[in-house]
Design a protein around this motif. Structure first.
Motif, short mmCIF file in Angstrom:
data_model
loop_
_atom_site.label_atom_id
_atom_site.label_comp_id
_atom_site.label_asym_id
_atom_site.label_seq_id
_atom_site.Cartn_x
_atom_site.Cartn_y
_atom_site.Cartn_z
N PHE A 52 27.57 25.48 -7.18
CA PHE A 52 27.73 24.48 -5.94
C PHE A 52 27.15 25.18 -4.90
O PHE A 52 26.72 24.75 -3.96
CB PHE A 52 28.99 23.80 -5.74
CG PHE A 52 29.34 23.03 -7.07
CD1 PHE A 52 28.46 22.43 -7.87
CD2 PHE A 52 30.76 22.50 -7.09
CE1 PHE A 52 28.93 21.59 -9.12
CE2 PHE A 52 31.24 21.84 -8.33
CZ PHE A 52 30.19 21.29 -9.12
N ALA A 53 27.85 26.32 -4.47
CA ALA A 53 27.74 27.23 -3.19
C ALA A 53 26.33 27.60 -3.36
O ALA A 53 25.15 27.40 -2.39
CB ALA A 53 28.48 28.34 -3.03
N ALA A 194 32.15 19.87 -3.32
CA ALA A 194 31.02 20.26 -2.84
C ALA A 194 30.71 20.00 -1.06
O ALA A 194 30.30 20.58 -0.68
CB ALA A 194 30.05 19.46 -3.59
N GLY A 195 31.50 18.83 -0.88
CA GLY A 195 31.64 18.61 0.46
C GLY A 195 32.31 19.73 1.26
O GLY A 195 31.94 19.88 2.36
N ASN A 196 33.41 20.10 0.78
CA ASN A 196 34.11 21.42 1.53
C ASN A 196 33.32 22.50 1.64
O ASN A 196 33.32 23.19 2.63
CB ASN A 196 35.28 21.49 0.53
CG ASN A 196 36.40 20.58 0.77
OD1 ASN A 196 36.37 19.57 1.70
ND2 ASN A 196 37.32 20.69 -0.22
N LEU A 201 29.76 25.78 4.85
CA LEU A 201 28.48 26.58 5.38
C LEU A 201 28.10 26.23 6.72
O LEU A 201 27.25 27.09 7.46
CB LEU A 201 27.42 26.44 4.06
CG LEU A 201 27.63 27.08 2.76
CD1 LEU A 201 26.72 26.45 1.78
CD2 LEU A 201 27.07 28.50 3.02
N VAL A 202 27.90 25.03 7.08
CA VAL A 202 27.49 24.42 8.26
C VAL A 202 28.29 25.08 9.48
O VAL A 202 27.63 25.54 10.41
CB VAL A 202 27.59 22.94 8.49
CG1 VAL A 202 27.38 22.37 9.90
CG2 VAL A 202 26.63 22.25 7.34
N THR A 217 23.04 16.82 0.08
CA THR A 217 22.81 15.32 -0.41
C THR A 217 22.20 15.40 -1.79
O THR A 217 22.64 14.47 -2.78
CB THR A 217 21.73 14.80 0.65
OG1 THR A 217 22.52 14.73 1.99
CG2 THR A 217 21.48 13.36 0.17
N GLY A 218 21.37 16.21 -2.29
CA GLY A 218 20.65 16.58 -3.47
C GLY A 218 21.88 16.58 -4.62
O GLY A 218 21.78 15.96 -5.36
N LEU A 219 22.74 17.45 -4.27
CA LEU A 219 23.79 17.84 -5.21
C LEU A 219 24.71 16.55 -5.39
O LEU A 219 25.19 16.34 -6.53
CB LEU A 219 24.50 19.00 -4.89
CG LEU A 219 25.89 19.45 -5.42
CD1 LEU A 219 25.39 20.04 -6.68
CD2 LEU A 219 26.30 20.74 -4.65
N ALA A 220 25.04 16.04 -4.22
CA ALA A 220 26.08 15.11 -4.28
C ALA A 220 25.37 13.67 -4.88
O ALA A 220 26.21 13.00 -5.85
CB ALA A 220 26.32 14.57 -2.78
N ASP A 221 24.14 13.47 -4.92
CA ASP A 221 23.65 12.42 -5.73
C ASP A 221 23.47 12.67 -7.17
O ASP A 221 23.78 11.82 -8.04
CB ASP A 221 21.99 12.35 -5.13
CG ASP A 221 21.73 11.57 -3.81
OD1 ASP A 221 22.82 11.12 -3.34
OD2 ASP A 221 20.70 11.74 -3.36
#
Length: 350
Positions: A52-53, A194-196, A201-202, A217-221
């Motif tokens: 994920f990272a 993934a959101g965490n 990172l941001v 966004t691509g990963l979350a989709d």
């Protein structure tokens, strides 16, 4: 069909042999091990967090996974170079929920001047607690009752004999709660994780926020689609009972309406009793269960023994704790392994 006594004897022999043959699960991927000066450096503890990272970080992040191929994280000890790299990194991402019992001591060993931020990426997931020990005391709730019970057991041992102390200790252990750390096995929980990772990172590298957001966004989709597939297809199966080699599928079972029965506990090398195996075999027959699930990174001996005793077959259900060498060569990832899981669940639960 074996008599109960003969069956119990055979199962006890298999249990003894399997203790020597268990191949550990949890953490099977490796990556680069060098800190890069012009990128945000992220150290992860095992495969799902690494994947994920790396996907969210893209070209803006240098992601280093600590656990090499073939190493079991419950018993893993960091090397000196791991401490050096993590001390120089900006982020240290670990699952938490009791999975990596070595983390507190590891963080204490980092260089005094380190700026690394340690993040438990399972935060926000509604954790599952169980009275089932994992065999390594990982995930154990640090409550006063458990410690008082142990102290009381020792005191009774000193004054009233060993047998009474063991009884008191067993009662205390039964009261202790253990957290199921296998959060990532459910796509719903993986989305939170993934959101965490995106948020961290941001925060660590705001100059590349747009890239992190876009890749997240691509990963979350993909995770949302995976969740929708599990929800739709598993809601339609007539059977809901699954028997697995180790208790790694609690979050998947909870989120998609299944009931998990495990041969071993939260750890893949927690040894079951022969009577537990016999009880499971009887349950399999009574419920009409057709398959026993095993894991590719753990010995399938117990699963095959149970399947043979119950007269059923075996199938793979992967806790996605890491990749085998062949899976890595074939380009498998979290999503391909989870889709394979879904197909095997659909086959088993029809």
């Amino acid at each position: 069909m074996l008599t109960p006594n003969r069956s119990a004897g055979r199962l006890m022999l298999v249990l003894a042999l399997s203790a020597l043959l268990v191949l550990s699960a949890c953490g099977r991927n490796t990556s680069g091990t060098t800190i890069v000066d012009d990128k945000v450096n992220v150290v992860t503890t095992f495969y799902p967090i690494y994947e994920f990272a790396a996907e969210i970080g893209g070209e803006d992040a240098n992601v280093i996974n600590l656990l090499p191929t073939g190493v079991e994280p419950h018993d893993w000890t960091p090397r000196g170079q791991d401490i050096v790299n993590t001390s120089k990194a900006q982020l240290f991402l670990y699952n938490g929920a009791g999975l990596e019992g070595w983390v507190p001591d590891f963080l204490k060993g980092l260089d005094s001047g380190t700026q690394v931020k340690a993040v438990e990426v399972s935060q926000g997931v509604e954790l599952i607690t169980t009275a089932e020990d994992d065999g390594h005391n990982h995930g154990a709730a640090e409550d006063e009752h458990a410690h008082e019970g142990e102290a009381h057991a020792e005191d009774e041992h000193a004054h009233e004999g060993e047998e009474h102390a063991e009884d008191e200790h067993a009662e205390a252990s039964a009261d202790a709660k253990h957290i199921d750390p296998h959060t990532w096995v459910s796509p719903k929980s993986a989305l939170i994780m993934a959101g965490n990772i995106r948020d961290e990172l941001v925060a660590a590298d705001p100059a590349h926020k747009a890239g992190y957001e876009q890749r997240y966004t691509g990963l979350a989709d993909k995770l949302k689609q995976l969740d929708a597939d599990f929800t739709e297809k598993l809601s339609a199966v007539p059977n809901k009972e699954i028997v697995v080699s180790h208790q790694a599928f609690g979050y998947l079972a909870r989120d998609y309406g299944l009931s998990q029965h495990a041969i071993m506990g939260l750890s893949p090398d927690a040894e079951p009793r022969a009577q537990d195996m016999l009880n499971l075999a009887n349950m399999v027959k009574e419920e009409g269960i057709r398959y026993i699930f095993f894991e590719e990174l753990v010995s399938d001996r117990l699963a095959k023994t149970l399947a043979g005793e119950a007269g059923v077959e075996t199938l793979v259900l992967n806790p996605v704790e890491g990749l085998t060498q062949d899976q890595a060569k074939n380009g498998d990832d979290y999503f391909s392994l989870m889709q394979n899981n879904l197909q095997n669940l659909l086959l088993a639960l029809q």
